[in-house]
Motif scaffolding. Sequence first.
Motif, PDB file in Angstrom:
ATOM      1  N   MET A   1       0.815  -1.196   0.000  1.00 14.91           N
ATOM      2  CA  MET A   1       0.000   0.000   0.000  1.00 14.91           C
ATOM      3  C   MET A   1       0.863   1.265   0.000  1.00 14.91           C
ATOM      4  N   ALA A   2       1.858   1.313   0.900  1.00  6.94           N
ATOM      5  CA  ALA A   2       2.733   2.478   0.988  1.00  6.94           C
ATOM      6  C   ALA A   2       3.545   2.637  -0.300  1.00  6.94           C
ATOM      7  N   GLN A   3       3.937   1.501  -0.888  1.00  7.08           N
ATOM      8  CA  GLN A   3       4.709   1.565  -2.132  1.00  7.08           C
ATOM      9  C   GLN A   3       3.846   2.124  -3.265  1.00  7.08           C
ATOM     10  N   ASN A   4       2.571   1.733  -3.312  1.00  8.05           N
ATOM     11  CA  ASN A   4       1.649   2.269  -4.324  1.00  8.05           C
ATOM     12  C   ASN A   4       1.445   3.767  -4.137  1.00  8.05           C
ATOM     13  N   LEU A   5       1.335   4.189  -2.883  1.00 10.79           N
ATOM     14  CA  LEU A   5       1.159   5.607  -2.596  1.00 10.79           C
ATOM     15  C   LEU A   5       2.386   6.409  -3.037  1.00 10.79           C
ATOM     16  N   ARG A   6       3.591   5.888  -2.742  1.00  8.74           N
ATOM     17  CA  ARG A   6       4.823   6.557  -3.184  1.00  8.74           C
ATOM     18  C   ARG A   6       4.856   6.656  -4.710  1.00  8.74           C
ATOM     19  N   PHE A   7       4.481   5.581  -5.380  1.00 12.98           N
ATOM     20  CA  PHE A   7       4.465   5.564  -6.846  1.00 12.98           C
ATOM     21  C   PHE A   7       3.521   6.638  -7.378  1.00 12.98           C
ATOM     22  N   LEU A   8       2.326   6.752  -6.795  1.00 14.86           N
ATOM     23  CA  LEU A   8       1.362   7.764  -7.235  1.00 14.86           C
ATOM     24  C   LEU A   8       1.868   9.180  -6.980  1.00 14.86           C
ATOM     25  N   ILE A   9       2.547   9.385  -5.864  1.00 17.71           N
ATOM     26  CA  ILE A   9       3.106  10.705  -5.555  1.00 17.71           C
ATOM     27  C   ILE A   9       4.180  11.067  -6.580  1.00 17.71           C
ATOM     28  N   VAL A  10       5.045  10.116  -6.910  1.00 19.13           N
ATOM     29  CA  VAL A  10       6.101  10.375  -7.902  1.00 19.13           C
ATOM     30  C   VAL A  10       5.481  10.704  -9.256  1.00 19.13           C
ATOM     31  N   ILE A  11       4.471   9.954  -9.668  1.00 17.57           N
ATOM     32  CA  ILE A  11       3.792  10.215 -10.946  1.00 17.57           C
ATOM     33  C   ILE A  11       3.170  11.607 -10.930  1.00 17.57           C
ATOM     34  N   ALA A  12       2.514  11.971  -9.829  1.00 22.84           N
ATOM     35  CA  ALA A  12       1.893  13.299  -9.721  1.00 22.84           C
ATOM     36  C   ALA A  12       2.949  14.397  -9.814  1.00 22.84           C
ATOM     37  N   MET A  13       4.090  14.223  -9.154  1.00 25.27           N
ATOM     38  CA  MET A  13       5.149  15.224  -9.195  1.00 25.27           C
ATOM     39  C   MET A  13       5.731  15.352 -10.599  1.00 25.27           C
ATOM     40  N   LEU A  14       5.937  14.236 -11.276  1.00 27.23           N
ATOM     41  CA  LEU A  14       6.454  14.279 -12.649  1.00 27.23           C
ATOM     42  C   LEU A  14       5.468  14.973 -13.581  1.00 27.23           C
ATOM     43  N   THR A  15       4.188  14.744 -13.377  1.00 25.59           N
ATOM     44  CA  THR A  15       3.164  15.399 -14.194  1.00 25.59           C
ATOM     45  C   THR A  15       3.194  16.900 -13.979  1.00 25.59           C
ATOM     46  N   ILE A  16       3.295  17.325 -12.733  1.00 28.42           N
ATOM     47  CA  ILE A  16       3.354  18.762 -12.422  1.00 28.42           C
ATOM     48  C   ILE A  16       4.594  19.384 -13.043  1.00 28.42           C
ATOM     49  N   LEU A  17       5.754  18.733 -12.916  1.00 33.08           N
ATOM     50  CA  LEU A  17       6.984  19.258 -13.519  1.00 33.08           C
ATOM     51  C   LEU A  17       6.870  19.337 -15.029  1.00 33.08           C
ATOM     52  N   SER A  18       6.239  18.346 -15.623  1.00 34.01           N
ATOM     53  CA  SER A  18       6.058  18.347 -17.078  1.00 34.01           C
ATOM     54  C   SER A  18       5.174  19.499 -17.505  1.00 34.01           C
ATOM     55  N   LEU A  19       4.096  19.742 -16.781  1.00 32.13           N
ATOM     56  CA  LEU A  19       3.203  20.845 -17.118  1.00 32.13           C
ATOM     57  C   LEU A  19       3.902  22.184 -16.942  1.00 32.13           C
ATOM     58  N   GLU A  20       4.723  22.320 -15.885  1.00 31.76           N
ATOM     59  CA  GLU A  20       5.447  23.566 -15.669  1.00 31.76           C
ATOM     60  C   GLU A  20       6.437  23.832 -16.785  1.00 31.76           C
ATOM     61  N   SER A  21       7.086  22.773 -17.295  1.00 29.80           N
ATOM     62  CA  SER A  21       8.077  22.981 -18.345  1.00 29.80           C
ATOM     63  C   SER A  21       7.429  23.336 -19.673  1.00 29.80           C
ATOM     64  N   GLN A  22       6.129  23.084 -19.791  1.00 29.53           N
ATOM     65  CA  GLN A  22       5.417  23.405 -21.015  1.00 29.53           C
ATOM     66  C   GLN A  22       4.594  24.686 -20.872  1.00 29.53           C
ATOM     67  N   ALA A  23       4.880  25.469 -19.843  1.00 29.92           N
ATOM     68  CA  ALA A  23       4.119  26.692 -19.603  1.00 29.92           C
ATOM     69  C   ALA A  23       4.184  27.595 -20.825  1.00 29.92           C
ATOM     70  N   ILE A  24       3.063  28.181 -21.145  1.00 32.26           N
ATOM     71  CA  ILE A  24       2.969  29.046 -22.309  1.00 32.26           C
ATOM     72  C   ILE A  24       3.495  30.427 -21.942  1.00 32.26           C
ATOM     73  N   GLU A  25       4.358  30.952 -22.789  1.00 35.48           N
ATOM     74  CA  GLU A  25       4.837  32.320 -22.616  1.00 35.48           C
ATOM     75  C   GLU A  25       4.325  33.132 -23.794  1.00 35.48           C
ATOM     76  N   ARG A  26       3.291  33.929 -23.530  1.00 35.07           N
ATOM     77  CA  ARG A  26       2.709  34.786 -24.562  1.00 35.07           C
ATOM     78  C   ARG A  26       3.671  35.904 -24.872  1.00 35.07           C
ATOM     79  N   LEU A  27       3.995  36.070 -26.127  1.00 35.18           N
ATOM     80  CA  LEU A  27       4.844  37.172 -26.563  1.00 35.18           C
ATOM     81  C   LEU A  27       4.002  38.423 -26.748  1.00 35.18           C
TER      82      LEU A  27
END
Length: 165
Positions: A1-27
């Motif tokens: 159970m704890a291992q599944n929770l850690r896995f989900l947290i890592v996936i969530a963090m990677l998703t957030i980092l991925s979205l941040e790196s794709q942030a739109i910069e309007r010129l």
Amino acid sequence: MAQNLRFLIVIAMLTILSLESQAIERLFHISRSANRNIVCYDVHLTNGQLDCNEPIHVYWHNNEDRPGMEDELSFIQRKMAYGYKVVSITPNEAQVQLTAYKHRIVTVFRHNNEWKCKVLINDTECLLTEIYVKANPHNSLKVEYVELHGISLADGSMLVEQILA
């Protein structure tokens, strides 16, 4: 159970980092008197640097019949009105000529750690924020004037230059 929770947290963090790196910069954007829809010009990066093939992503942002929806430009819109031509490019700066207004070169560059566009407005180097196109009310294909809106790099003041068509 704890291992599944850690896995989900890592996936969530990677998703957030991925979205941040794709942030739109309007010129900047082009607004028009014809309706409230705008043409958006966003920086297009590859590995944190300007994409050498397409440094700017240009698309429609709908504010009227389909609020919030975005559409790519058609071939004709890109070639005849809202596209651009790259004049020169490095990974950190691009000079482009807008199809909508070919008389001034627009430079995409890093300013205070953000991607911006600079252009001359009233003979002053400015960060371009908006181009406004006033169309003839009886013929929307006929432009009456264009306004360049920007922020002076010298003193931070807002500048507007109206150019008659």
